[in-house]
Design an enzyme around this catalytic site. Structure first.
Site, PDB file in Angstrom:
ATOM      1  N   GLU A  72     120.712   2.655  22.877  1.00  0.00           N
ATOM      2  CA  GLU A  72     120.854   2.731  21.382  1.00  0.00           C
ATOM      3  C   GLU A  72     122.164   3.388  21.132  1.00  0.00           C
ATOM      4  O   GLU A  72     122.613   2.787  19.820  1.00  0.00           O
ATOM      5  CB  GLU A  72     119.861   3.795  21.136  1.00  0.00           C
ATOM      6  N   ASP A 118     121.884  11.684  17.561  1.00  0.00           N
ATOM      7  CA  ASP A 118     120.765  10.759  17.040  1.00  0.00           C
ATOM      8  C   ASP A 118     119.554  11.723  17.053  1.00  0.00           C
ATOM      9  O   ASP A 118     118.999  12.062  17.808  1.00  0.00           O
ATOM     10  CB  ASP A 118     120.328   9.858  18.264  1.00  0.00           C
ATOM     11  N   LYS A 154     106.340   5.329  23.778  1.00  0.00           N
ATOM     12  CA  LYS A 154     107.611   5.399  24.079  1.00  0.00           C
ATOM     13  C   LYS A 154     108.013   6.271  25.190  1.00  0.00           C
ATOM     14  O   LYS A 154     108.679   6.387  26.142  1.00  0.00           O
ATOM     15  CB  LYS A 154     108.907   5.316  23.018  1.00  0.00           C
ATOM     16  N   ASP A 193     114.907  -2.397  17.452  1.00  0.00           N
ATOM     17  CA  ASP A 193     114.862  -1.002  17.822  1.00  0.00           C
ATOM     18  C   ASP A 193     113.370  -0.675  17.883  1.00  0.00           C
ATOM     19  O   ASP A 193     112.545  -0.392  16.981  1.00  0.00           O
ATOM     20  CB  ASP A 193     115.561   0.034  16.539  1.00  0.00           C
TER      21      ASP A 193
END
Ligand code: AMP
Length: 618
Positions: free
Chosen positions: A186, A210, A86, A23
């Site tokens: 994800e 999330d 990211k 992850d």
């Protein structure tokens, strides 16, 4: 992981190489694997913990640190400490212009269309290199903890990542020395961690919520025959637990009547307050009152007040859930499961509001920081062939094809094809002696390429000079499981070859996909008529070209009458090409064909018949 087997020849123990799940998060990253009990387990490298902050620090002598050690430099050496990389992966400056102030390090803005670079000291780094450094650290930790080389991985990305961002993630893995077997969404990984979607017979619709430290997204997935289809996503890339901390700090500033301007200047105190706020927030998972001091500042807060402070932020996430649901065209009753991901879903109010919205209890049994990595490890195990009955597939939302003569779209991979998939078709040239062929790749449902979305264009060069229609050019599309498209063009007679991988700089949102599909339905009839007209015109032009070339080369074999008559036929074909309709053009083509066929046969010039067959590219 690791089935142990014995090599009978040498008597040594061989371990099957394991594939890890990674992850790669905005704030934290972690690795998981499948242990000998066949359970997914996160890697805890002794003394270093499970979560590796996704932070890279460059020291004055060029030394690089990653993770917790790098995090220490965030305050004292911000220009050389790279966090949240990211957010920059696969992005151009134009993409991130609006939030450039968020970064304390230097993001280069010299060429707004190309991918961003980061300047540290006098060196430039790409987000791919920086993510590569994080992945390298994760690889090293996994190898240290498992005492075995780790060379293969599955890496997760948000469902809304576009091809460019996915490719960048893959490239980062490569730089870290990892063979990235698959890029997985994800939310898909999170549902796998809960065992949802592992039974190929089951059909389910799930919502994955999330909420991390700095980002929020919600995805609605439909799982059918082992295929995870993302129906919709929504969210806010600048909303998360950090906002909860900020709300608490603001409250304490007000209660203690602190001077805000002074606090902004006093980094150390500001940081202490922020950390204390985070501590208070976490404490509310098991207590209802927090009462501490920093110097003579009272840091007091009760759970009710905390919930009032964060309510507007949580409400924002619920609005995003509403939007995602609306986009998926489903109702709340059609959602079978709700999965919670991200550290901030530990907040009781968040769980309560999400459960209330979806009218069902949420899945929170698995650690929300680990759930994505654990699911990635399960996916890795499936790829390793350890769960043979399961095949995880995604589908491509839009058709992929190339431009043929007249600006038409020739679909090679139709929409809704399961990926990975491979398809190809043979093409030829339209002109004698044509040595280059332009190959333009498009995505979309419309018949005319100008209405679709261009993904790439390249030229197959060095085709040996041959009459039109002779070269045989195979164009193959390979869409891999991450949705990355490889296009290969090869001229079979000569073996000339050209390959490109599509990395479109800009992604496409679900809304755009939907719009493109809607347009294709609205314009279906016009499109078909237009396609038929263009096809007739292209065929007619091709006919004129071939016959004129024929006369030029072989006119002496025809009688004067035949020559004059042929010219008449061509003149009337040209006239209808200029302003005739499809039927008139096709009628004239037939007439020319009828009249000239005996000549062609006579001379056995295959160029005509070849050029009249098959599709050609300009
Ligand atoms: P992630 O980005 O998924 O690692 O989530 C990190 C966020 O989760 C940070 O904002 C943390 O403060 C928050 N977090 C961690 N533990 C808790 C907890 N017990 N209660 C509320 N928030 C938490």
């Amino acid at each position: 992981m690791a089935k142990v087997s014995i090599n009978l020849a040498t008597g040594s123990i061989q371990k099957e190489e394991l594939i890890v799940g990674i992850d790669l998060g905005t704030t934290n990253s972690l690795v998981a694997f499948i242990n000998q009990d066949k359970d997914a387990q996160v890697i805890n490298d002794t003394g270093k913990g499970v979560l590796v902050p996704s932070i890279v620090h460059f020291g004055p002598t060029g030394d690089v640190t990653v993770g917790n050690e790098a995090k220490e430099f965030l305050i004292n050496d911000p220009q050389n400490t790279i966090f949240s990389v990211k957010r920059l992966l696969g992005r151009s400056y134009k993409d991130i212009e609006n939030y450039k102030d968020f970064f304390s390090y230097k993001v280069i803005d010299d060429d707004s269309e190309s991918l961003v670079k980061i300047k540290v000291g006098d060196k430039f780094y790409t987000p791919i290199e920086l993510s590569g450094l994080i992945l390298k650290e994760l690889k090293a930790r996994a190898e240290h903890a498992l005492k075995t080389p780790v060379n293969r991985a599955v890496i997760t990305v948000p469902a809304y990542f576009n091809d460019s961002q996915r490719q960048a993630t893959r490239d980062a893995g490569k730089l870290a020395g990892l063979d990235v077997l698959r890029i997985v969404n994800e939310p898909t990984a999170a549902s796998l961690a809960y065992g949802i979607g592992l039974n190929p017979e089951e059909t389910k619709t799930i919502a994955v919520y999330d909420l991390g430290g700095g980002t929020f997204d919600v995805s609605i997935l439909q799982i059918q025959n082992g295929i995870f289809e993302v129906l919709s996503t929504n969210g806010d890339t600048f909303l998360g637990g950090d906002d909860f901390d900020r709300a608490i700090v603001e409250y304490w500033i007000e209660k203690n009547q602190l001077n805000k301007a002074e606090l902004v200047a006093n980094h150390e105190l500001a940081q202490k307050l922020r950390l204390k706020a985070e501590e208070a927030k976490k404490a509310f998972s098991h207590q209802s009152l927090f009462n501490e001091k920093i110097g003579d500042i009272w840091c007091t807060l009760d759970r009710n007040t905390f919930e009032q402070l964060i309510l507007p932020k949580v409400q924002q996430t619920i609005t995003a859930c509403e939007n995602a649901l609306r986009d998926s065209k489903l109702t709340i009753n059609q959602i079978d499961e709700v999965v919670m991901v991200g550290g901030s879903t530990r907040t009781a109010l968040v769980k309560k509001m999400v459960a209330d919205f979806f009218k069902r209890p949420v899945h929170d049994e698995v650690n929300p920081d680990e759930v994505v990595a654990l699911g990635a490890a399960i996916q890795a195990d499936i790829l390793a062939g350890n769960r043979k009955d399961i095949l995880l597939l995604d589908v491509t939302p839009l058709s992929l094809g190339i431009e043929t003569m007249g600006g038409l779209m020739d679909v090679i991979i139709p929409r809704n094809s399961k990926v990975p998939t491979k398809a190809g078709r043979q093409y030829t040239t339209s002109k004698d002696g044509q040595v280059n062929m332009k190959i333009a790749v498009y995505q979309g449902e419309r018949d005319l390429i100008k209405e679709n979305r261009k993904l790439a264009e390249f030229e197959l060069k060095g085709i040996p000079s041959m009459p039109a229609g002779f070269p045989k050019v195979d164009i193959n599309f390979l869409l891999n499981a991450d949705g990355i498209l490889k296009i290969q063009a090869v001229e079979l007679r000569s073996g000339v070859k050209q390959e490109v991988e599509v990395k479109p700089t800009y992604g496409i949102t679900d809304d755009q996909v939907e719009q493109m599909l809607m347009d294709s339905i609205t314009h279906a009839k016009d499109d078909v008529n237009q396609r038929m007209l263009i096809e007739a015109r292209t065929e007619g032009e091709q006919m004129v070209y071939t016959v004129e070339r024929f006369i030029q080369k072989n006119g002496s074999y025809l009688s004067a009458d035949e020559l004059a008559e042929t010219n008449n036929y061509i003149a009337s074909l040209k006239a209808v090409l200029a302003n005739g309709d499809k039927d008139a053009i096709l009628k004239k083509i037939d007439e020319v064909n009828e009249f000239t066929r005996p000549f062609a046969e006579r001379l056995m010039d295959q160029a005509i018949s070849h050029a009249m067959k098959g599709k050609s590219i300009e």
